[in-house]
Design a protein around this motif. Structure first.
Motif, mmCIF file in Angstrom:
data_model
loop_
_atom_site.group_PDB
_atom_site.id
_atom_site.type_symbol
_atom_site.label_atom_id
_atom_site.label_comp_id
_atom_site.label_asym_id
_atom_site.label_seq_id
_atom_site.Cartn_x
_atom_site.Cartn_y
_atom_site.Cartn_z
ATOM 1 N N PHE A 103 38.304 43.112 42.870
ATOM 2 C CA PHE A 103 39.055 43.502 44.061
ATOM 3 C C PHE A 103 39.413 42.252 44.844
ATOM 4 O O PHE A 103 38.520 41.517 45.254
ATOM 5 N N ASP A 104 40.679 42.002 45.058
ATOM 6 C CA ASP A 104 41.064 40.831 45.860
ATOM 7 C C ASP A 104 41.535 41.310 47.230
ATOM 8 O O ASP A 104 42.680 41.714 47.393
ATOM 9 N N GLU A 105 40.651 41.287 48.183
ATOM 10 C CA GLU A 105 40.926 41.737 49.551
ATOM 11 C C GLU A 105 41.657 43.074 49.583
ATOM 12 O O GLU A 105 42.757 43.174 50.114
ATOM 13 N N PRO A 106 41.027 44.096 49.024
ATOM 14 C CA PRO A 106 41.762 45.359 48.860
ATOM 15 C C PRO A 106 41.970 46.135 50.148
ATOM 16 O O PRO A 106 42.795 47.036 50.182
ATOM 17 N N LYS A 160 38.837 31.706 45.669
ATOM 18 C CA LYS A 160 38.337 33.044 45.348
ATOM 19 C C LYS A 160 39.276 33.771 44.392
ATOM 20 O O LYS A 160 38.856 34.271 43.355
ATOM 21 N N SER A 161 40.555 33.800 44.753
ATOM 22 C CA SER A 161 41.516 34.498 43.887
ATOM 23 C C SER A 161 41.577 33.830 42.527
ATOM 24 O O SER A 161 41.675 34.503 41.497
ATOM 25 N N THR A 162 41.518 32.514 42.517
ATOM 26 C CA THR A 162 41.583 31.791 41.250
ATOM 27 C C THR A 162 40.431 32.200 40.341
ATOM 28 O O THR A 162 40.625 32.464 39.151
ATOM 29 N N PHE A 190 45.210 43.596 43.178
ATOM 30 C CA PHE A 190 45.781 42.307 43.559
ATOM 31 C C PHE A 190 45.865 42.163 45.066
ATOM 32 O O PHE A 190 46.124 43.127 45.782
ATOM 33 N N GLN A 191 45.690 40.926 45.506
ATOM 34 C CA GLN A 191 45.843 40.621 46.924
ATOM 35 C C GLN A 191 47.236 41.017 47.404
ATOM 36 O O GLN A 191 47.423 41.447 48.521
ATOM 37 N N SER A 192 48.231 40.884 46.511
ATOM 38 C CA SER A 192 49.606 41.204 46.892
ATOM 39 C C SER A 192 49.995 42.632 46.526
ATOM 40 O O SER A 192 51.168 42.975 46.582
HETATM 41 MG MG LIG Z 1 43.176 34.858 47.561
#
Ligand SMILES: [Mg+2]
Ligand SMILES: Nc1ncnc2c1ncn2[C@@H]1O[C@H](COP(=O)(O)OP(=O)(O)OP(=O)(O)O)[C@@H](O)[C@H]1O
Lengths: 361, 283
Positions: free
Chosen positions: A157-160, A42-44, A81-83
């Motif tokens: 949105f990556d797991e915001p 997903k993130s990729t 970002f997820q991070s």
């Molecule tokens: Mg991810």
């Protein structure tokens, strides 16, 4: 505003293929939710759309224009970002306004945008702080603010909301929906949260191991999962599965389960005699009944009262099944009960391909 | 928790051991400095006559004034400052660029370059003096400060690069990616986001290279003979004459030589503190 076309996009790191031929057309203004287990890519995929990862083959277009080689800054996309990726040497305010500062927006415009965003996100008292003096949830909201302060072609949105508590998450969920309705910007949203996926998405994209498994509206995905993976992944509590063999009886089929029970199957052109079938049934389509012609004997394993509802875990032979009910059944763990099902709501999958066998309902 | 539960006696013991060990270390590390200073302020006539004492019965600054006025030491200092400052600056610049590329990019030959750089660190320097002399002579770089800068830079860049690389590795890639999405070029992200966060690394690298160059003796001795290009470690040897060693002046010169290094570290020390990236990413 933008439509996004992803055509046979693949991604490999050296010899490791991470995404295999992704095809996806996203309409202008659509809210797409990407779901899938950890590591499915997903993130990729998000990073490829943002321009942070090269596309190994295939193409990604925005508004029909291929952007494979366009650097991120020229794509006009905002990403959470997820991070979080907050700039540690800048205050919350500077973090949020950085993109606008880079674009040399007028000072008053920046100030009012930052104000607007920080009141939506509840960051008003924190604008002067550095990220290290914030809690995880506050950082996540700053990351969110940094994206929504802009007026981009598309949001990624990556797991915001993953680090927020339940209340805040609910609140932010509706804020994002409202924001989307207001800006109507194309959005791609990655989440592990079933409720977010179901409530926010115009369409859900279910991924597994670098393949798209199914694309559809939340209810399509829920009611007609394309395969065993999607069926098991979407829905909480998860779908129950029973293995068995189809056998013709009269003008229809029934399932001879591996545990020696018989379940009457709905009609399907895909069914053949002696075919191995995986039967899927959602917990809300099972109920505890008096003994009857179509009931299965079961032992109650565990009762989980959840206030609104109750989740009853039962065992039918070796199969563990979960039953969802709005009642508060007056039964004790360990007792014998009978379980029945709504025949029209059964899902059938070919055990060999794990693909859905269509039924006319 | 357990710490606070300890009895008062136990805490006193802990405290004493803790600071006792620190004190031992400090004594060990600082005693030579003290001795340097003590000898530097001891009048020459008392140096041998008084025996070993912690402090001379009479104190004098003449060694210092003589070093500053009667010898070439001011010149040596300036030479050393030029050589060390330039070496530190150039090495750090190269190391930062190389370290960033090692940390962020994948390209063919990267592993080979890293191995080659490691290999350069394996030889004892003595082995290299003759070939280096041979290379520098036709270029006119012997007997010149520039020659020293070139040689020191060449020797310091590999280690400095690894140092810088590890600092870049410590900065999450997401940060520059976020900056690129926010509208920066890669270079813009490097300058605006990554550079401020690497200041501790840059300071450490500058400090490391500066001190290495400041105290280097071997090459300075071999490559330089004319007095205008002599650096201070070589200069110290001028106090050793055939018949005697002027310990007082030597120590005074040595003590003075510490001052630029001390100033240098004083300037960079506030960047040496860690933790600039705290709060950037979760976890
Ligand atoms: Mg991810
Ligand atoms: N630089 C890399 N080199 C090799 N493999 C990588 C690299 N980056 C990611 N991968 C692999 O690609 C796959 C997809 O990673 P990705 O981060 O997209 O997963 P994800 O779906 O976002 O998972 P999560 O839900 O845990 O965030 C993973 O199996 C991961 O190991």
């Amino acid at each position: 505003m933008a439509s996004i076309q992803i055509t046979e996009a693949t991604k490999s790191y050296g010899n490791t293929a991470v995404l295999h031929g992704i095809d996806l057309n996203i309409q202008d203004g659509e809210f797409i939710v990407l779901v899938g287990p950890s590591g499915c890519g997903k993130s990729t995929l998000l990073r490829m759309i943002a321009g942070l990862e090269e596309v190994t083959s295939g193409s990604i277009s925005i508004n029909e224009r291929i952007i494979n080689d366009l650097p991120p800054r020229d794509r006009d996309i905002a990403m959470v970002f997820q991070s979080y990726a907050l700039y540690p040497h800048m205050s919350v305010e500077e973090n949020i306004s950085y993109a606008m500062t880079l674009r040399k927006s007028p000072k008053e415009k920046i100030a009012s945008a930052v104000n607007g965003v920080s009141s939506i996100l509840g960051l008003n008292g924190l604008l002067e702080r550095r990220p290290k003096a914030l809690s995880g949830g506050q950082r996540q909201r700053v990351a969110m603010g940094r994206a929504i302060v802009r007026d981009p072609q598309a949001f990624l949105f990556d797991e915001p909301l993953s680090n927020l508590d339940a209340r805040l998450r609910e609140q932010m969920r509706s804020e994002i929906r409202k924001l989307h309705r207001k800006l109507n910007a194309t959005s791609i949203y990655v989440t592990h949260d079933q409720i977010e996926a179901m409530t926010m998405a115009d369409r859900i994209v279910a991924m597994h191991d670098g393949y798209i498994q199914q694309v559809g509206t939340p209810l399509e995905i829920y009611d007609k999962p394309a395969n065993v993976f999607v069926a098991s992944f979407i829905g909480s509590p998860a779908m129950n599965f029973i293995k068995g063999t189809a056998s013709a009886s009269g003008d229809g089929y029934h399932l001879q389960t591996d545990q020696g029970h018989q379940i009457i199957l709905p009609e399907s052109s895909g069914l053949k005699d002696r075919m191995d079938v995986i039967l899927g049934v959602r917990p809300e389509h099972l109920m505890i009944v008096e003994e009857g012609p179509a009931s299965l004997p079961a032992t109650v394993d565990l009762i989980e009262p959840m206030g609104l509802s109750t989740l009853v875990h039962v065992r039918v032979g070796q199969d563990s099944l979960k039953i969802f009910t709005l009642d508060r059944p007056d039964i004790a763990e360990g007792t014998q009960v009978h379980v029945s099902y709504i025949k029209e709501k059964l899902h059938m999958f070919d055990a060999r391909t794990e693909m859905r066998l269509e039924s006319p309902v | 928790m357990a710490y606070y539960a300890k009895s008062k006696g136990q805490r006193v013991v802990d405290w004493s051991v803790h600071y006792g060990l620190l004190a031992c270390y400090l004594f060990f590390a600082l005693f030579p400095l003290f001795w340097l200073f003590k000898v530097a302020v001891t009048p020459t006539k008392l140096l041998y006559s008084e025996g070993i004492r912690m402090w001379p019965s009479e104190m004098t600054w003449t060694n210092f004034t003589q070093v500053m006025t009667d010898t070439d030491f001011p010149q040596f200092f300036i030479n050393s400052a030029i050589v060390s400052g330039s070496t530190a600056f150039i090495s750090t610049l190269i190391a930062a660029a190389a370290g960033y590329s090692f940390s962020r990019f994948h390209y063919r030959g990267k592993a080979v370059i890293i191995v080659l750089m490691l290999i350069t660190q394996m030889f004892p320097l003595v082995m290299l003096i003759a070939p280096i002399f041979r290379i520098l002579t036709p270029l006119g770089l012997t007997d010149s400060l520039l020659g020293l800068v070139v040689v020191y830079t060449a020797f310091n860049v590999p280690f400095a690069t690894f140092l810088m690389q590890s600092f870049f590795d410590g900065i999450p890639k997401d940060l520059e990616e976020a900056a690129m999405i926010d509208g920066n070029t890669r270079f813009g992200a490097l300058v605006k986001i990554i550079f401020p966060l690497t200041l501790p690394g840059i300071a450490a690298t500058l400090g490391f290279v500066f001190t290495a160059a400041w105290s280097e003796l071997l090459f300075a001795l071999m490559l330089v003979s004319s007095p205008d290009a002599v650096t201070f470690p070589v200069g110290l040897l001028t106090f050793v004459s055939k018949f005697s060693v002027d310990f007082g002046q030597m120590m005074a010169a040595g003590f003075l030589a510490l001052i630029p290094a001390a100033i240098f570290f004083f300037l960079i020390q506030r960047y040496l503190v860690q933790g600039l990236t705290a709060g950037a990413v979760k976890g």
